[in-house]
Motif scaffolding. Sequence first.
Motif, short mmCIF file in Angstrom:
data_model
loop_
_atom_site.label_atom_id
_atom_site.label_comp_id
_atom_site.label_asym_id
_atom_site.label_seq_id
_atom_site.Cartn_x
_atom_site.Cartn_y
_atom_site.Cartn_z
N ALA A 1 0.84 -1.21 0.00
CA ALA A 1 0.00 0.00 0.00
C ALA A 1 0.87 1.25 0.00
N ALA A 2 1.98 1.22 0.73
CA ALA A 2 2.90 2.36 0.79
C ALA A 2 3.52 2.63 -0.56
N PHE A 3 3.91 1.58 -1.28
CA PHE A 3 4.49 1.76 -2.61
C PHE A 3 3.47 2.40 -3.55
N ASP A 4 2.24 1.89 -3.52
CA ASP A 4 1.18 2.47 -4.36
C ASP A 4 0.98 3.95 -4.03
N HIS A 5 0.99 4.27 -2.74
CA HIS A 5 0.82 5.65 -2.30
C HIS A 5 1.95 6.54 -2.85
N ASN A 6 3.18 6.07 -2.73
CA ASN A 6 4.32 6.84 -3.22
C ASN A 6 4.26 7.03 -4.74
N MET A 7 3.89 5.99 -5.45
CA MET A 7 3.81 6.10 -6.91
C MET A 7 2.68 7.03 -7.33
N ASN A 8 1.55 6.95 -6.65
CA ASN A 8 0.43 7.85 -6.98
C ASN A 8 0.81 9.31 -6.74
N ALA A 9 1.57 9.55 -5.67
CA ALA A 9 2.02 10.92 -5.39
C ALA A 9 2.96 11.41 -6.48
N LEU A 10 3.88 10.55 -6.91
CA LEU A 10 4.83 10.91 -7.97
C LEU A 10 4.12 11.15 -9.29
N GLU B 1 0.14 16.92 -12.86
CA GLU B 1 -0.21 18.32 -12.59
C GLU B 1 0.54 19.25 -13.54
N LEU B 2 1.82 18.99 -13.75
CA LEU B 2 2.60 19.81 -14.69
C LEU B 2 2.14 19.59 -16.13
N GLN B 3 1.85 18.34 -16.47
CA GLN B 3 1.44 18.03 -17.85
C GLN B 3 0.07 18.62 -18.19
N ALA C 1 7.93 17.69 -18.37
CA ALA C 1 7.33 17.62 -17.04
C ALA C 1 8.04 16.56 -16.18
N PHE C 2 8.40 15.43 -16.81
CA PHE C 2 9.14 14.40 -16.08
C PHE C 2 10.48 14.94 -15.59
N ILE C 3 11.15 15.67 -16.46
CA ILE C 3 12.47 16.23 -16.11
C ILE C 3 12.32 17.23 -14.97
N THR C 4 11.31 18.09 -15.06
CA THR C 4 11.10 19.10 -14.02
C THR C 4 10.84 18.47 -12.66
N VAL C 5 10.01 17.44 -12.61
CA VAL C 5 9.69 16.79 -11.35
C VAL C 5 10.95 16.21 -10.71
#
Length: 197
Positions: A56-65, A71-73, A85-89
Amino acid sequence: MGKADRTKEFITQKTAPLFNQKGYAGTSLTDMTDATGLTKGSIYGNFEDKDDVALAAFDHNMNALIGQVRELQSTERSAMGKLKAFITVYRNGSQSAVLKDGCPIINTGTEADDTHSQLKEKTNAALARWHKSISAIIQQGKMQGEFKEDVSSIEFASLMIAMIEGGFTLSKISGDSSYLEQSLNQLEDLILVKLKG
């Protein structure tokens, strides 16, 4: 959302940074109870075991990323802007709640490679989604006339991920952000030369 779901989400939010920073093996039950302020019984009353919390923690971290990238895209119409956008993040990783302790794909994937099949599957699936997303953006750029037709979107997506993750990992290991900066600068140049032409 019911009380049980809220509690489960709370535990996930509080433990996700721990698993990204310390890894699966390095995160103890004491770490989890300290981070959440809950008892062992409360944590394992909402999750089957440590594996369940880690997944669940991995899913949470990936969803945040993914959320940061999307959001930028969302403000970009061009394929070029969506790729950048990937580069900026990743360039701003030290200010990102999820990336400040490293990329969850690299952190989790490296540890789980030979030790945790479920986490390995999740990291492979996340990597495949990222690759597919970049490939689709490059294809979109070709259709819109932004990018050259003869570029392999699959190969360039692999190169892009390797440069981002390689630079990010070397900077994390060494404590020297110049590895990431140089890698991302070279990637931006490559996008202009190889894709735009």
